[in-house]
Design a protein around this motif. Structure first.
Motif, mmCIF file in Angstrom:
data_model
loop_
_atom_site.group_PDB
_atom_site.id
_atom_site.type_symbol
_atom_site.label_atom_id
_atom_site.label_comp_id
_atom_site.label_asym_id
_atom_site.label_seq_id
_atom_site.Cartn_x
_atom_site.Cartn_y
_atom_site.Cartn_z
ATOM 1 N N VAL A 67 59.137 -26.251 19.062
ATOM 2 C CA VAL A 67 59.944 -25.053 19.340
ATOM 3 C C VAL A 67 60.040 -24.817 20.848
ATOM 4 N N VAL A 68 58.932 -25.011 21.551
ATOM 5 C CA VAL A 68 58.957 -24.876 23.017
ATOM 6 C C VAL A 68 59.889 -25.912 23.629
ATOM 7 N N ALA A 69 59.770 -27.158 23.196
ATOM 8 C CA ALA A 69 60.639 -28.215 23.728
ATOM 9 C C ALA A 69 62.104 -27.897 23.461
ATOM 10 N N ALA A 70 62.389 -27.355 22.280
ATOM 11 C CA ALA A 70 63.771 -26.994 21.949
ATOM 12 C C ALA A 70 64.302 -25.922 22.895
ATOM 13 N N GLN A 71 63.476 -24.931 23.223
ATOM 14 C CA GLN A 71 63.904 -23.887 24.163
ATOM 15 C C GLN A 71 64.128 -24.455 25.561
ATOM 16 N N LEU A 72 63.273 -25.389 25.963
ATOM 17 C CA LEU A 72 63.438 -25.998 27.289
ATOM 18 C C LEU A 72 64.714 -26.835 27.367
ATOM 19 N N SER A 73 65.165 -27.346 26.234
ATOM 20 C CA SER A 73 66.399 -28.138 26.233
ATOM 21 C C SER A 73 67.625 -27.278 26.576
ATOM 22 N N LEU A 74 67.487 -25.972 26.468
ATOM 23 C CA LEU A 74 68.592 -25.060 26.776
ATOM 24 C C LEU A 74 68.611 -24.650 28.237
ATOM 25 N N ILE A 75 67.582 -25.057 28.991
ATOM 26 C CA ILE A 75 67.446 -24.638 30.383
ATOM 27 C C ILE A 75 67.946 -25.752 31.309
ATOM 28 N N PHE A 125 55.954 -18.216 30.393
ATOM 29 C CA PHE A 125 57.260 -18.179 29.733
ATOM 30 C C PHE A 125 57.119 -18.394 28.224
ATOM 31 N N LEU A 126 56.460 -19.482 27.828
ATOM 32 C CA LEU A 126 56.224 -19.788 26.421
ATOM 33 C C LEU A 126 54.822 -20.380 26.280
ATOM 34 N N ALA A 127 54.135 -20.009 25.205
ATOM 35 C CA ALA A 127 52.806 -20.562 24.939
ATOM 36 C C ALA A 127 52.637 -20.717 23.436
ATOM 37 N N THR A 128 51.812 -21.678 23.051
ATOM 38 C CA THR A 128 51.621 -21.972 21.627
ATOM 39 C C THR A 128 50.164 -21.807 21.212
ATOM 40 N N GLY A 129 49.977 -21.511 19.933
ATOM 41 C CA GLY A 129 48.639 -21.391 19.359
ATOM 42 C C GLY A 129 48.690 -21.709 17.880
ATOM 43 N N ILE A 146 51.368 -21.122 40.974
ATOM 44 C CA ILE A 146 52.387 -22.102 41.370
ATOM 45 C C ILE A 146 53.729 -21.743 40.747
ATOM 46 N N ALA A 147 53.720 -21.358 39.469
ATOM 47 C CA ALA A 147 54.970 -20.997 38.795
ATOM 48 C C ALA A 147 55.635 -19.817 39.479
ATOM 49 N N GLU A 148 54.848 -18.839 39.856
ATOM 50 C CA GLU A 148 55.423 -17.655 40.528
ATOM 51 C C GLU A 148 55.939 -18.016 41.914
ATOM 52 N N GLU A 149 55.180 -18.808 42.649
ATOM 53 C CA GLU A 149 55.547 -19.151 44.019
ATOM 54 C C GLU A 149 56.820 -19.987 44.079
ATOM 55 N N TYR A 150 57.020 -20.859 43.087
ATOM 56 C CA TYR A 150 58.161 -21.777 43.128
ATOM 57 C C TYR A 150 59.246 -21.425 42.110
ATOM 58 N N GLY A 151 59.121 -20.266 41.505
ATOM 59 C CA GLY A 151 60.160 -19.803 40.584
ATOM 60 C C GLY A 151 60.312 -20.673 39.346
ATOM 61 N N LEU A 152 59.183 -21.113 38.772
ATOM 62 C CA LEU A 152 59.204 -22.001 37.608
ATOM 63 C C LEU A 152 58.859 -21.235 36.332
ATOM 64 N N LYS A 153 59.421 -21.678 35.234
ATOM 65 C CA LYS A 153 59.047 -21.148 33.926
ATOM 66 C C LYS A 153 57.850 -21.943 33.423
ATOM 67 N N LEU A 154 56.710 -21.265 33.250
ATOM 68 C CA LEU A 154 55.462 -21.930 32.854
ATOM 69 C C LEU A 154 55.317 -21.914 31.337
ATOM 70 N N CYS A 155 55.103 -23.086 30.768
ATOM 71 C CA CYS A 155 54.860 -23.225 29.328
ATOM 72 C C CYS A 155 53.471 -23.818 29.128
ATOM 73 N N LEU A 156 52.756 -23.302 28.135
ATOM 74 C CA LEU A 156 51.379 -23.728 27.922
ATOM 75 C C LEU A 156 51.099 -24.034 26.456
ATOM 76 N N ASP A 157 50.375 -25.103 26.234
ATOM 77 C CA ASP A 157 49.781 -25.389 24.944
ATOM 78 C C ASP A 157 48.401 -24.723 24.946
ATOM 79 N N CYS A 158 48.290 -23.611 24.212
ATOM 80 C CA CYS A 158 47.024 -22.872 24.132
ATOM 81 C C CYS A 158 46.376 -23.028 22.764
ATOM 82 N N ILE A 159 46.705 -24.111 22.090
ATOM 83 C CA ILE A 159 46.243 -24.323 20.719
ATOM 84 C C ILE A 159 44.718 -24.324 20.631
#
Length: 551
Positions: free
Chosen positions: A248-256, A358-362, A331-344
């Motif tokens: 689902v995260v990868a699918a959302q990133l495909s729209l960016i 931006f997006l995280a999973t569990g 780093i994400a804030e400094e460089y204007g990046l959307k941070l995604c994390l695998d928090c499983i």
């Protein structure tokens, strides 16, 4: 199986063990029971030796008990009474024969026999046998009965050495003394994990429709608790594994628009790379040796003016590495990046602040200690459905339907609710204390731990064993002796690693027994190697010389 008395049980593999088996065989069946003639070598090699699997009991490096299993026909019992199927009172499909049950005289207190029976039962079930037959000496019929063996057919042998044909099934074992006192193996696994009675009871309730008001209220309660647990604004609950959530995260990133950066320093970072490739994402990879921390300058150097997102694993289960969330957010804030994390593997194991993510999973399993089957995607922004995505992995579809776009499981939801409601600050403290206790004791005993103290996740510890011994075989021995460590995954077997998860509810006594047994088994195997090569390999020498901390 309880290791209170310093015994452990294993399958014989070394030449030294086979020599001692021949000696015990002689002591029992030539000297004590006059079934075979005596000889000067004082060794008795069974005629089916090369077909036998020997289960042995070890105490202080001494082989004190054994039993052999074989499934090739004809059995020795077939030759004595005819085909066993004609005499057995039950229908059998896949029998095996148990032979050479022997324990040294000074250790015949029942515990060794019971342990051999418990190991034997587990081994036979694993191999798919439905009955085991044995010729039991009439001198020990009460003992055989305590192990679950039942008599059948006529006596065999001579007046000096009479034997009773007996059989063992899963049912007769479970009804026996040995079966009744067999405790379930204690899991030290990242999943499946220990499940509380309350969570188990919730799962077993009567299922009800996911369209009911009651279901919506329970799911809403879970989502609120998960958001509070992670400092997130929204969470969607999916019926599926953590892999689905990452899809689902990868699918959302495909729209960016733009390009991404994926960080990989373990198995699950590598899996994210594969998922991103399958989704056709445009990205770079910063790959480091497993168990090595990412540095800010390394990450920044990999970024470009096209970089718009970054994706990483927070708690890398394959190594026990906890990647620096604060650094990644900065780093994400400094460089204007959307941070995604695998928090499983971090949700429920560490206090988690997903603000700025931006997006995280569990998932519902692992440290949350509910049943595997549900996964989560956390976010802080409104998400609309996209016709460009498959519906099942479209986060927007979940958001506009309050996480109920398709069929859901009321049983999983009920169990998860109990588990999440049980989460407190005490949960994190207990996991951290278990991790630190294990880390201190394993380091003291000479084990090489993959991650440093500064970058370790309290969820799990990874041990690199000396190449001279097999992590897979060590893990199997502990499994048969009542402790489930993580060793079967291919990425662990390739590196000769094994892992101990810290997310269960363990007493200090349980931790002591498990670590003592692990140390006992590893040092025993190194000594077996020493006996066959006259010296330990250099890499195993330090561990072989260490003295265990727990006495």
């Amino acid at each position: 199986m309880d290791n209170n008395h310093g015994y452990f049980f294993k399958i014989a593999t070394s030449c030294n063990e086979f020599e001692r088996i021949h000696q015990l065989n002689y002591q029992t069946f030539s000297e004590e029971i006059p079934q075979h003639e005596k000889n000067e070598l004082k060794k008795l090699v069974d005629p089916f030796h090369h077909e036998n699997t020997y289960i042995i009991c070890i105490k202080d490096d001494e082989l004190i008990g054994m039993v052999a299993v074989r499934d090739n026909r004809p059995f020795s019992l077939d030759r004595k009474i005819g085909a066993i199927e004609e005499s057995l009172p039950i229908i059998v499909n896949r029998p095996c024969e148990v032979r050479l049950l022997a324990v040294k005289k000074e250790f015949r207190n029942g515990r060794v026999f019971v342990g051999l029976a418990q190991f034997l039962a587990q081994y036979c079930l694993e191999k798919g046998y439905d009955v085991a037959v044995i010729s039991g000496t009439v001198r020990q019929l009460k003992l055989y009965n305590q192990m679950g063996f039942q008599p059948f057919a006529q006596l065999t042998g001579t007046e000096e050495a009479l034997f009773q044909p007996m059989y063992l099934t899963k049912e007769t074992f479970e009804a026996s003394l040995a079966g009744r006192i067999l405790h379930p193996a204690i899991p030290f696994l990242p999943g499946p994990v220990q499940i509380s009675d309350g969570v188990r009871a919730a799962l077993m309730g009567r299922p009800y429709s996911h369209r009911t008001k009651g279901f919506r209220e329970k799911l809403h309660r879970i989502r609120d608790l998960l958001c509070d647990l992670t400092n997130s604004q929204y969470v969607q609950v999916l019926l599926g594994s953590g892999t689905l959530a990452n899809e689902v995260v990868a699918a959302q990133l495909s729209l960016i628009k733009g390009r991404g950066l994926i960080l990989a320093n373990g198995e699950f970072g590598t899996r994210i790379v594969e998922q991103a490739q399958r989704q056709g994402l445009s990205f770079d990879v910063l790959e480091k040796e497993w168990g090595q921390a990412f540095l800010k300058e390394e990450i920044v150097e990999k970024l470009s003016n096209k970089s718009t997102w970054i994706w990483a694993v927070h708690s890398e289960t394959s190594t026990g590495m906890l990647n620096d969330l604060t650094l990644l957010k900065r780093i994400a804030e400094e460089y204007g990046l959307k941070l995604c994390l695998d928090c499983i593997s971090s949700i429920g194991a560490v206090e988690l602040d997903l603000s700025g993510v931006f997006l995280a999973t569990g998932v519902s399993g692992k440290a949350l200690r509910a049943f595997t089957g549900l996964s989560f995607v956390f976010h802080h922004h409104q998400v609309a459905p996209s016709p460009a995505l498959p519906k099942y992995i479209d986060l927007g579809v979940y958001m506009v339907t309050d996480s109920i776009p398709f069929s859901h499981s009321s049983n999983f939801i009920e169990a998860l609710l109990v588990a999440v409601e049980n989460m407190t600050s005490e949960t994190y403290r207990k996991i951290s204390e278990t991790h630190q206790w294990l880390r201190n004791n394993l380091k003291h005993s000479g084990y090489h731990l993959i991650t440093s103290n500064e970058n370790n996740s309290p969820m799990i510890l990874t041990i690199a064993l000396p190449k001279a011994v097999s992590s897979y075989e060590i893990g199997r021995v502990l499994h048969y002796n009542g402790y489930l460590l993580h060793f079967e995954s291919e990425y662990l077997r390739q590196r000769n690693w094994m892992q101990i998860a810290c997310i269960g509810d363990y007493s200090t006594a349980t931790l002591e027994k498990m670590t003592n047994l692990l140390y006992q088994v590893v040092t025993y195997e190194l000594k077996q190697l020493q006996a066959s090569t006259s010296k330990l390999p250099n890499e195993g020498a330090q561990l072989g010389r260490k003295v265990t901390l727990i006495k």
